[in-house]
Scaffold this motif. Structure first.
Motif, short mmCIF file in Angstrom:
data_model
loop_
_atom_site.label_atom_id
_atom_site.label_comp_id
_atom_site.label_asym_id
_atom_site.label_seq_id
_atom_site.Cartn_x
_atom_site.Cartn_y
_atom_site.Cartn_z
N PRO A 76 0.83 -1.22 0.00
CA PRO A 76 0.00 0.00 0.00
C PRO A 76 0.86 1.26 0.00
N ARG A 77 0.25 2.34 -0.44
CA ARG A 77 0.89 3.65 -0.41
C ARG A 77 -0.11 4.66 0.15
N ILE A 78 0.29 5.30 1.23
CA ILE A 78 -0.54 6.31 1.89
C ILE A 78 0.20 7.64 1.80
N GLU A 79 -0.52 8.67 1.42
CA GLU A 79 0.12 9.98 1.26
C GLU A 79 -0.82 11.07 1.79
N VAL A 80 -0.25 11.94 2.61
CA VAL A 80 -0.95 13.15 3.07
C VAL A 80 -0.18 14.33 2.49
N ARG A 81 -0.84 15.03 1.58
CA ARG A 81 -0.17 16.12 0.85
C ARG A 81 -0.90 17.44 1.15
N ASP A 82 -0.11 18.50 1.27
CA ASP A 82 -0.70 19.83 1.47
C ASP A 82 0.02 20.83 0.60
N ASN A 83 -0.56 22.03 0.49
CA ASN A 83 0.07 23.11 -0.29
C ASN A 83 0.47 24.27 0.62
N GLY A 84 0.87 23.88 1.86
CA GLY A 84 1.29 24.88 2.82
C GLY A 84 2.72 25.33 2.60
N PRO A 85 3.37 25.85 3.66
CA PRO A 85 4.74 26.39 3.52
C PRO A 85 5.79 25.32 3.25
N GLY A 86 5.46 24.06 3.46
CA GLY A 86 6.42 22.98 3.22
C GLY A 86 7.40 22.84 4.36
N ARG A 129 8.51 14.69 1.81
CA ARG A 129 9.02 15.09 0.50
C ARG A 129 8.46 16.46 0.12
N ASP A 130 9.13 17.07 -0.83
CA ASP A 130 8.69 18.37 -1.32
C ASP A 130 7.49 18.17 -2.25
N ALA A 131 6.39 18.88 -1.96
CA ALA A 131 5.18 18.77 -2.79
C ALA A 131 5.09 19.88 -3.81
N ALA A 132 5.93 20.91 -3.66
CA ALA A 132 6.05 22.00 -4.63
C ALA A 132 4.70 22.57 -5.11
N PRO A 133 3.98 23.31 -4.32
CA PRO A 133 4.36 23.77 -2.98
C PRO A 133 3.85 22.80 -1.92
N GLY A 134 4.31 23.05 -0.69
CA GLY A 134 3.84 22.26 0.42
C GLY A 134 4.70 21.05 0.70
N ALA A 135 4.15 20.15 1.51
CA ALA A 135 4.87 18.94 1.92
C ALA A 135 4.00 17.72 1.66
N ALA A 136 4.67 16.60 1.43
CA ALA A 136 3.97 15.32 1.23
C ALA A 136 4.60 14.30 2.16
N PHE A 137 3.77 13.72 3.02
CA PHE A 137 4.21 12.64 3.90
C PHE A 137 3.74 11.32 3.29
N VAL A 138 4.73 10.48 2.93
CA VAL A 138 4.45 9.28 2.15
C VAL A 138 4.80 8.04 2.97
N LEU A 139 3.89 7.09 2.96
CA LEU A 139 4.11 5.80 3.62
C LEU A 139 4.13 4.71 2.55
N GLU A 140 5.22 3.93 2.55
CA GLU A 140 5.37 2.84 1.59
C GLU A 140 6.01 1.66 2.29
N PRO A 141 5.86 0.44 1.76
CA PRO A 141 6.52 -0.73 2.36
C PRO A 141 8.03 -0.54 2.39
N PRO A 172 11.60 22.62 5.19
CA PRO A 172 12.95 22.78 4.64
C PRO A 172 13.65 21.43 4.52
N GLU A 173 14.48 21.32 3.51
CA GLU A 173 15.13 20.03 3.24
C GLU A 173 15.94 19.53 4.42
N GLU A 174 16.59 20.43 5.16
CA GLU A 174 17.43 20.00 6.28
C GLU A 174 16.61 19.49 7.46
N LEU A 175 15.28 19.75 7.45
CA LEU A 175 14.43 19.30 8.55
C LEU A 175 13.60 18.07 8.19
N ARG A 176 13.62 17.63 6.95
CA ARG A 176 12.70 16.58 6.52
C ARG A 176 12.94 15.24 7.19
N GLU A 177 14.12 15.03 7.69
CA GLU A 177 14.39 13.80 8.43
C GLU A 177 14.30 14.05 9.94
#
Length: 452
Positions: free
Chosen positions: A382-392, A436-448, A394-399
């Protein structure tokens, strides 16, 4: 599908790693024995061939010395008549000094020096391989005597067939014995692995591993059994301590909240009521913080533990959450979209998976300003994704945002445990979560998770 799976398991097993070298060693040993035996036989037959030719050339030279040229020709003729009875027929040639044949069954003089009494293996013009020696009988006469080595070649051929048949039996036998030994070894190793795997997945206590064989694996099994028992005791002690601490903290917090409520009911001072209300909020905050920390610790401790798992319809769960969050999205001025593929399932804990999705939705609602949009997607995988078009993010904080007490913005209320709990729940269910970067916003992705 079973054949590729079996092939993959076979390649990763220790059995071929043991059996293949044994079979190769047996084959190489038989090959070395054949080469040595063939070399010894070839050396012996060549030595016998050399002695036979030397004796022949000496006898004919003596005939020439005592009887002359005519006697030599007569003797060679007599010997050639007896060739059909010889396994390795002799070949002769008497020639003049310039190579013109006088008698014999060799048509042309071989490349041997009669003056030096040269000898060696040569191939005659008719294709026969022989060992020959040439000698000078007189100023105008020379002799070459040769003998074919058919019996030696036939013996080597028989040896080759014998070693090939014997080699097949030896290789098959060694492979079979190696296979049996490897299977027994694999069985013992599998018991040890199964015991560790049982602890890793939270299974029941494994059966005793130690056996009566006092070898290295027996010693390893004993160590493994004691280690597993020790780990089980430590884990149980840790759970007991955690439960006790949680109980000891929750109880006074509950009493504190009840007393604060009573004081609020009795108080008529607005400032005191406001202060007591803040105390209540902080006590609830501490209680929620404790619950989140315990949930994170429990989920991480039970990573890979599939006890209590059942098939969860993620599509149905996501639809329910979208309906549940519709009013909240409207109040927050957000557009909530759903892109849900039907029939997507996952073996897991329904309550934890619900908490996982709600944490991601709460996080998106928290950071997306009014007028923004949040999308919940569920697809096969399965793949679950919560995506938004907010401020996103920063790359250094994504982990780092998946660490405990780490927040994307200090201006947003919270303690930074929602995403940490989401990752812990995801890992327990064999899922990897990433931002991940949703351009704009952020995408939180769940994968096996992919196996390393």
């Amino acid at each position: 599908m079973r054949k590729p799976i079996f092939a993959a398991r076979f390649r990763s097993s220790l059995v071929p790693g043991i059996v293949a070298p044994i079979a190769a060693l047996a084959a190489l040993t038989m090959l070395a024995m054949y080469l040595i035996t063939a070399g010894v036989v070839r050396s012996g037959t060549n030595a016998e061939l050399r002695r036979s030719v030397d004796t022949e050339i000496a006898a004919l030279a003596d005939v020439y010395a005592t009887g002359g040229r005519d006697e030599l020709i007569a003797r060679i003729g007599d010997r050639l008549k007896l060739q059909p009875t010889e396994p390795d027929p002799a070949r002769y040639m008497v020639a003049t000094a310039d190579g013109v044949r006088v008698t014999g069954d060799i048509a042309h003089w071989p490349l041997l020096s009669a003056e030096n009494s040269e000898a060696g293996f040569v191939t005659l013009n008719d294709g026969s391989d022989v060992f020959a020696r040439a000698t000078q009988l007189g100023p105008d006469l020379k002799l070459v005597a040769a003998r074919e080595h058919r019996s030696g070649d036939a013996l080597i051929a028989r040896l080759r067939i014998a070693f090939l048949i014997a080699g097949l039996f030896v290789v098959v036998g060694a492979t079979g014995l190696g296979w049996i030994a490897a299977l027994r070894l694999r069985g013992r190793v599998r018991r040890i692995n199964a015991a560790f795997r049982s602890v890793d997945t939270g299974g029941a206590r494994p059966s005793p591993l130690a056996d009566d064989r006092q070898d290295e694996l027996g010693e390893l099994a004993g160590h493994a059994e004691r280690l597993i028992a020790r780990l089980g005791s430590l884990l149980q002690a840790q759970r007991d301590i955690t439960d006790q601490i949680a109980h000891e903290i929750r109880t006074p917090l509950t009493h504190l909240e009840n007393r604060v409520l009573k004081l609020i009911d009795r108080s008529i001072d607005p400032e005191l009521v406001a202060g007591l209300g803040q105390v209540r909020i902080e006590s609830r905050r501490v209680s929620d913080l404790l619950d989140s920390l315990l949930d994170i610790a429990a989920s991480r401790a039970r990573r890979g533990d599939r006890r209590g798992f059942a098939t969860v319809d993620l599509s149905e769960l996501a639809v329910s959450l979208v309906d549940l969050y519709a009013d909240s999205a409207e109040e927050a001025g957000l557009a909530l979209h759903a892109d849900i593929e039907p029939g997507v399932t996952l073996s897991g804990d329904a309550m934890q998976l619900t908490r996982l999705m709600t944490n991601l939705l709460d996080n998106a609602f928290k950071y997306v300003p009014r007028g923004g949009a949040v999308t919940l997607r569920v697809a096969a995988g399965p793949r679950i994704e919560v995506r938004d078009n907010g401020p996103g993010v920063p790359e250094e904080l994504r982990e780092r945002i998946f660490n405990r007490f780490q927040r994307g913005s200090s201006e947003i209320a919270g303690v930074g445990l929602g995403l940490a709990l989401a990752r812990a729940i995801a890992e327990r269910h064999g899922l990897a979560i990433s931002c991940r970067d949703a351009a704009p916003g952020a995408a939180f992705v769940l994968e096996p998770e992919t196996e390393q």
